[in-house]
Design an enzyme around this catalytic site. Structure first.
Site, PDB file in Angstrom:
ATOM      1  N   ARG A  56       0.843  -1.195   0.000  1.00 19.17           N
ATOM      2  CA  ARG A  56       0.000   0.000   0.000  1.00 19.17           C
ATOM      3  C   ARG A  56       0.877   1.243   0.000  1.00 19.17           C
ATOM      4  O   ARG A  56       2.021   1.206   0.475  1.00 19.17           O
ATOM      5  CB  ARG A  56      -0.919   0.012   1.219  1.00 19.17           C
ATOM      6  CG  ARG A  56      -1.841  -1.193   1.340  1.00 19.17           C
ATOM      7  CD  ARG A  56      -2.658  -1.113   2.620  1.00 19.17           C
ATOM      8  NE  ARG A  56      -3.587  -2.240   2.756  1.00 19.17           N
ATOM      9  CZ  ARG A  56      -3.317  -3.359   3.413  1.00 19.17           C
ATOM     10  NH1 ARG A  56      -2.125  -3.507   4.002  1.00 19.17           N
ATOM     11  NH2 ARG A  56      -4.210  -4.336   3.494  1.00 19.17           N
ATOM     12  N   HIS A  58      -4.137  -9.134   3.213  1.00 13.64           N
ATOM     13  CA  HIS A  58      -5.595  -9.197   3.318  1.00 13.64           C
ATOM     14  C   HIS A  58      -5.990 -10.109   4.478  1.00 13.64           C
ATOM     15  O   HIS A  58      -5.464 -11.205   4.609  1.00 13.64           O
ATOM     16  CB  HIS A  58      -6.208  -9.755   2.031  1.00 13.64           C
ATOM     17  CG  HIS A  58      -6.176  -8.788   0.889  1.00 13.64           C
ATOM     18  ND1 HIS A  58      -6.291  -9.191  -0.429  1.00 13.64           N
ATOM     19  CD2 HIS A  58      -6.047  -7.442   0.857  1.00 13.64           C
ATOM     20  CE1 HIS A  58      -6.230  -8.139  -1.222  1.00 13.64           C
ATOM     21  NE2 HIS A  58      -6.077  -7.066  -0.459  1.00 13.64           N
TER      22      HIS A  58
END
Length: 302
Positions: free
Chosen positions: A150, A272
Site C-alpha cells: 500500500r 488481506h
C-alpha cells in the site's frame, strides 16, 4: 449511558481490542455519530437500548432523501452501526440490536483497474533519471509494483525493514500488523542505487532518519506526493487510464494470480485479512480464465 459516552467507549474498543487504524476508527465514530446527531436534532429521547429497527430505517431514509447518500456510503454507515451494536451486545450494555436484520444495499461489482506489463514499463521509462527525484521515483514504482504494498506502507518504509540478503522487506499494514513481503531483483537494485547514490546526500529531518524515501528537504513523502508523481507520468505517456498508487498494487496481485501464484500466498503478501478480498483478482482477466478452462477441462479440450 448517553450516546457520547457509548461512542467514546466504542472507539476505545476498536483501538484496543480490534487494533484498527486511527483513520478507520474515525470513520466508524463519524458514522455512528450521524445516528446520534439525527436523534438529537429531532429531540428524540431514544437511546441505544430503546432504538428500534423502524427508527434506524427512518434515519437511513432521511439521509437518502436529504443528502442523496451513495449506495456505498449507506453500506459503510450501516456496517459501522452494526459494529457498534455488536460491541454493545458483547459487553452486555444492551441485548437490543435494531440493525441485526437490516440488510445492506447491494453494491455494484467493480473490479479494480490494472496496468499491463508494457504500460508499467512505459510509465517507468518516462522517468527523468538525470534528477534526484527521478532516480528516487523509479525505485518507488519498482517497489510498488514489485511488492504490491500500500502507498501508506511505502511512505513509512524504514531502512531497518530492508532485508535484501534474505529478499524481503518488512511493512506495517492496517491495524499496525507486521508482515514480510518478498522483494524482487529489480526493485532491490533500484532501491540500492537510490540509497547509495542519492539518499546518502540528503540530511534527513529529525525523526525521519530511518525513512527510506525522502523529499529534497529530507522529510518523508506524503501519500499525495506519490499520487502526483504517478499522475504526471500517466499524462507524460498519454496513458488514458485513471490510475493511482493503488493501481500498482492491483496490477501486482492480478499478474501474480494470472501467472499461477497460489491465492493464499498472494493474500499473505497483500496483507488481506480475508481470502474473499484477494479472490477479486481471479475475475480480472476473462481471457486468461477462458484459456485456463480450455487448457485443463476434460470436456473442452479438443
Amino acid at each position: 449511558m448517553e450516546w457520547n459516552a457509548l461512542i467514546k467507549d466504542f472507539g476505545m474498543y476498536l483501538k484496543l481490542e480490534r487494533s484498527m487504524s486511527e483513520n478507520t476508527i474515525e470513520g466508524y465514530i463519524r458514522d455512528v455519530s450521524k445516528l446520534s446527531n439525527y436523534l438529537l436534532m429531532n429531540e428524540s429521547e431514544l437511546n441505544a437500548t430503546t432504538l428500534t429497527q423502524s427508527d434506524v430505517l427512518t434515519f437511513l431514509a432521511y439521509l437518502n432523501k436529504e443528502f442523496h447518500v451513495a449506495t456505498s456510503s449507506q453500506a459503510r454507515l450501516l456496517s459501522a452501526i452494526k459494529s457498534f451494536y455488536n460491541y454493545l451486545n458483547e459487553t452486555d450494555v444492551t441485548e437490543n440490536n435494531p440493525v441485526e436484520l437490516i440488510e445492506a444495499p447491494k453494491l455494484p461489482s467493480k473490479l479494480p483497474d490494472t496496468l499491463d506489463v508494457e504500460e508499467i514499463d512505459a510509465l517507468i521509462g518516462a522517468i527523468d533519471l538525470t534528477t534526484y527525484e527521478g532516480r528516487r521515483n523509479k525505485a518507488i514504482l519498482e517497489v510498488l509494483y514489485g511488492c504490491g504494498i500500500r502507498v501508506s506502507e511505502l511512505v513509512n518504509l524504514t531502512l531497518d525493514a530492508l532485508f535484501f540478503e534474505e529478499g524481503f522487506i518488512r511493512v506495517i499494514g492496517k491495524g499496525d500488523k507486521e508482515r514480510f513481503v518478498p522483494i524482487g531483483y529489480e526493485a532491490m537494485k533500484q532501491v540500492t542505487l537510490y540509497l547509495e547514490n542519492d539518499r546518502i546526500t540528503k540530511s534527513p529531518k529529525r525523526g525521519e532518519e530511518n525513512i527510506v524515501f525522502l523529499n529534497r528537504r529530507g522529510a518523508r513523502l506524503t501519500r499525495v506526493m506519490i499520487f502526483t508523481i504517478i499522475k504526471r507520468l500517466s499524462l507524460a505517456i498519454d496513458l488514458g487510464k485513471n490510475i493511482s498508487p493503488h493501481t500498482f498494487r492491483h496490477s501486482f496481485a492480478s499478474h501474480m494470480v494470472e501467472g499461477g501464484a497460489d491465492l493464499r500466498a498472494v493474500q499473505e503478501m497483500l496483507g488481506h485479512e480475508s481470502i474473499t478480498t484477494t479472490e477479486v483478482y481471479t475475475h480480472l482477466n476473462k481471457d486468461y480464465l477462458q484459456q485456463i478452462i480450455t487448457d485443463f477441462h476434460p470436456r473442452i479440450q479438443t
